[in-house]
Design a protein around this motif. Sequence first.
Motif, PDB file in Angstrom:
ATOM      1  N   ARG A   1       0.834  -1.197   0.000  1.00 45.28           N
ATOM      2  CA  ARG A   1       0.000   0.000   0.000  1.00 45.28           C
ATOM      3  C   ARG A   1       0.871   1.251   0.000  1.00 45.28           C
ATOM      4  N   LEU A   2       0.515   2.204  -0.883  1.00 44.12           N
ATOM      5  CA  LEU A   2       1.201   3.495  -0.917  1.00 44.12           C
ATOM      6  C   LEU A   2       0.607   4.414   0.140  1.00 44.12           C
ATOM      7  N   PRO A   3       1.355   5.419   0.551  1.00 46.06           N
ATOM      8  CA  PRO A   3       0.802   6.348   1.547  1.00 46.06           C
ATOM      9  C   PRO A   3      -0.329   7.165   0.948  1.00 46.06           C
ATOM     10  N   SER A   4      -1.142   7.743   1.791  1.00 46.30           N
ATOM     11  CA  SER A   4      -2.213   8.616   1.296  1.00 46.30           C
ATOM     12  C   SER A   4      -1.600   9.829   0.608  1.00 46.30           C
ATOM     13  N   SER A   5      -2.368  10.456  -0.269  1.00 49.91           N
ATOM     14  CA  SER A   5      -1.865  11.637  -0.982  1.00 49.91           C
ATOM     15  C   SER A   5      -1.487  12.739  -0.005  1.00 49.91           C
ATOM     16  N   ARG A   6      -2.237  12.856   1.090  1.00 49.96           N
ATOM     17  CA  ARG A   6      -1.922  13.888   2.083  1.00 49.96           C
ATOM     18  C   ARG A   6      -0.592  13.590   2.777  1.00 49.96           C
ATOM     19  N   THR A   7      -0.390  12.316   3.150  1.00 46.72           N
ATOM     20  CA  THR A   7       0.846  11.933   3.841  1.00 46.72           C
ATOM     21  C   THR A   7       2.064  12.160   2.964  1.00 46.72           C
ATOM     22  N   LEU A   8       1.977  11.706   1.691  1.00 47.97           N
ATOM     23  CA  LEU A   8       3.129  11.848   0.808  1.00 47.97           C
ATOM     24  C   LEU A   8       3.376  13.309   0.451  1.00 47.97           C
ATOM     25  N   ALA A   9       2.312  14.095   0.302  1.00 47.71           N
ATOM     26  CA  ALA A   9       2.482  15.523   0.013  1.00 47.71           C
ATOM     27  C   ALA A   9       3.228  16.217   1.151  1.00 47.71           C
ATOM     28  N   THR A  10       2.871  15.887   2.377  1.00 45.13           N
ATOM     29  CA  THR A  10       3.562  16.467   3.528  1.00 45.13           C
ATOM     30  C   THR A  10       5.019  16.028   3.564  1.00 45.13           C
ATOM     31  N   ARG A  11       5.247  14.745   3.258  1.00 42.97           N
ATOM     32  CA  ARG A  11       6.603  14.187   3.263  1.00 42.97           C
ATOM     33  C   ARG A  11       7.503  14.875   2.238  1.00 42.97           C
ATOM     34  N   LEU A  12       6.957  15.210   1.040  1.00 41.64           N
ATOM     35  CA  LEU A  12       7.748  15.803  -0.032  1.00 41.64           C
ATOM     36  C   LEU A  12       7.701  17.327  -0.052  1.00 41.64           C
ATOM     37  N   GLY A  13       6.824  17.921   0.742  1.00 39.79           N
ATOM     38  CA  GLY A  13       6.708  19.372   0.753  1.00 39.79           C
ATOM     39  C   GLY A  13       6.045  19.933  -0.493  1.00 39.79           C
ATOM     40  N   VAL A  14       5.081  19.182  -1.031  1.00 37.90           N
ATOM     41  CA  VAL A  14       4.348  19.645  -2.208  1.00 37.90           C
ATOM     42  C   VAL A  14       2.861  19.650  -1.876  1.00 37.90           C
ATOM     43  N   SER A  15       2.065  20.167  -2.809  1.00 41.68           N
ATOM     44  CA  SER A  15       0.627  20.186  -2.569  1.00 41.68           C
ATOM     45  C   SER A  15       0.042  18.790  -2.760  1.00 41.68           C
ATOM     46  N   ARG A  16      -1.094  18.572  -2.164  1.00 37.82           N
ATOM     47  CA  ARG A  16      -1.775  17.288  -2.318  1.00 37.82           C
ATOM     48  C   ARG A  16      -2.192  17.062  -3.777  1.00 37.82           C
ATOM     49  N   THR A  17      -2.476  18.161  -4.488  1.00 39.56           N
ATOM     50  CA  THR A  17      -2.857  18.052  -5.902  1.00 39.56           C
ATOM     51  C   THR A  17      -1.739  17.428  -6.724  1.00 39.56           C
ATOM     52  N   VAL A  18      -0.486  17.771  -6.400  1.00 37.83           N
ATOM     53  CA  VAL A  18       0.664  17.212  -7.125  1.00 37.83           C
ATOM     54  C   VAL A  18       0.710  15.703  -6.951  1.00 37.83           C
ATOM     55  N   VAL A  19       0.554  15.222  -5.723  1.00 34.00           N
ATOM     56  CA  VAL A  19       0.615  13.785  -5.463  1.00 34.00           C
ATOM     57  C   VAL A  19      -0.570  13.077  -6.112  1.00 34.00           C
ATOM     58  N   THR A  20      -1.749  13.687  -6.052  1.00 35.50           N
ATOM     59  CA  THR A  20      -2.928  13.086  -6.674  1.00 35.50           C
ATOM     60  C   THR A  20      -2.717  12.929  -8.178  1.00 35.50           C
ATOM     61  N   ALA A  21      -2.129  13.959  -8.801  1.00 39.46           N
ATOM     62  CA  ALA A  21      -1.853  13.876 -10.241  1.00 39.46           C
ATOM     63  C   ALA A  21      -0.843  12.774 -10.537  1.00 39.46           C
ATOM     64  N   ALA A  22       0.164  12.625  -9.672  1.00 38.66           N
ATOM     65  CA  ALA A  22       1.149  11.554  -9.866  1.00 38.66           C
ATOM     66  C   ALA A  22       0.493  10.182  -9.739  1.00 38.66           C
ATOM     67  N   TYR A  23      -0.375  10.018  -8.731  1.00 39.10           N
ATOM     68  CA  TYR A  23      -1.088   8.742  -8.582  1.00 39.10           C
ATOM     69  C   TYR A  23      -1.989   8.477  -9.790  1.00 39.10           C
ATOM     70  N   ASP A  24      -2.650   9.526 -10.294  1.00 43.63           N
ATOM     71  CA  ASP A  24      -3.509   9.364 -11.484  1.00 43.63           C
ATOM     72  C   ASP A  24      -2.689   8.886 -12.674  1.00 43.63           C
ATOM     73  N   GLN A  25      -1.481   9.456 -12.839  1.00 40.91           N
ATOM     74  CA  GLN A  25      -0.618   9.054 -13.944  1.00 40.91           C
ATOM     75  C   GLN A  25      -0.216   7.585 -13.812  1.00 40.91           C
ATOM     76  N   LEU A  26       0.185   7.184 -12.609  1.00 42.44           N
ATOM     77  CA  LEU A  26       0.592   5.793 -12.393  1.00 42.44           C
ATOM     78  C   LEU A  26      -0.583   4.840 -12.561  1.00 42.44           C
ATOM     79  N   HIS A  27      -1.771   5.294 -12.162  1.00 46.08           N
ATOM     80  CA  HIS A  27      -2.974   4.474 -12.352  1.00 46.08           C
ATOM     81  C   HIS A  27      -3.271   4.318 -13.837  1.00 46.08           C
TER      82      HIS A  27
END
Length: 469
Positions: A54-80
């Motif tokens: 399981r990957l971390p939630s978009s909120r968790t990973l966004a906080t970890r990388l210092g980016v917006s949650r939208t950025v992580v969501t877009a990355a997950y959408d691309q991988l999906h």
Amino acid sequence: MANSDQFRKANFVTDRWAELPLTVDRTLAVPLAAQVAAELRDAAVSGRIRVGERLPSSRTLATRLGVSRTVVTAAYDQLHAEGWVSGRTGSGTYLAAAPTAAPPQPADTGPATRTGDLVDLRSGTPCVELLDPAAWRRAWRAAGHRMPLVYKERRGEPAYLAAVAEHLLRHRGLSAANHTVLATSGTSSAAGELAAALLRPGDRVAIENPGYQRAVGAFRAAGMRVVPVPVDEQGLRVDRIPPDVRAVYCTPAHQFPLGCRMPAARRIELIDFARRTGALIVEDDYDGELRYDTAPLPLLATLAPDLVVHLGTTSKILSTTLGVGWLVAAPAITDAVVAHRETTGTLPAPAGQQVVVELSRGGDLSRHLRRLRRGMADRRATVVTELRRRHLPVQGDHAGSHLVVPLPSPAAEQRAIESARSRGIHLDGLARHHIGTPSTFGIAIGYATPAHADLGPAAAVTADCLAGV
């Protein structure tokens, strides 16, 4: 006990991801979402993330990388979209498959060999990796539920013509009535049909040089005399077109292979030429849906529908599997093409048309195009970053699925191709796209075909080969 187990699992996921070296670099031209997706792919390739994990939630990973949650969501959408991750309702996002690692490059600077297939960076191919497999299968199943045809529709399946008209209006700004649309087997096939239906053997047809050689072949096969016309940074040189040509073939949205766009003034100049001379304009819009920087200019067909035949294809936005495209022209022209089909018994594949209809129904085609534009823009940025790191010039608009690196001579072009081949990369030179003696040299780099995990390493090797010539 269940709550305690869930708490321990949540803490394990948090601690696990805190240890992984995932980073983003805001100084790069590559979008942050593309960088996050690439970091996750690399972690999967190296085994740091395992299939089923399981990957971390978009909120968790966004906080970890210092980016917006939208950025992580877009990355997950691309991988999906690429099929690497899958979502489980109420559970999260999981790694569904691990990308294949690119072969390691040798430490020394000498030429390296590679067994197996070459990584294909040639131009003119679709990006099938970004097709949603579920939508693709769903469309084929739905098309297969239709009863077999008894009579052939020479114009094309009515539902397909309606789907094309809707697609052109929504994505290309072209208003087309059903009686002005025909199904085709693709742009080069349509060019041949037009020549056979409207022109006479021996008529002269002007074509961009360098340009699309399959169109050259189609016109010549129909008995036409092909007249090469030079191309500059604004596309076809209208001032160099002979006044006695019966037709002019061009790719104004994204000139093939140089990648430039014909500006509005040049488009008006071409239309004025056609009105003065009576020539027919054949507008090949082979990848016009793929534009990433600005809104596209009006199509020639919208500026002069009485003079222009508009051609499009599914082979660049979906897959060559379908084998269908479209032609939009005045009714007198489409009627002449249909009459030619009646005498020859030809028509495009109904099965491919039916699949496009099913993709259009319910919005899968529009969703795919939105995903494709995002994904192709990221792919282009990946290639451009590698080229600019080595201070190589890049030509071509932010559009389509290829760009050009100019080179000074045919010898330099050939050295680059051979050097890349020795290191496992298949490149496309500009010389072969000329009619007659080549005058423009360089490499047209296509970024649609490779798996995304292979593209970055392949672009780096290509940039090294180009820098070395």
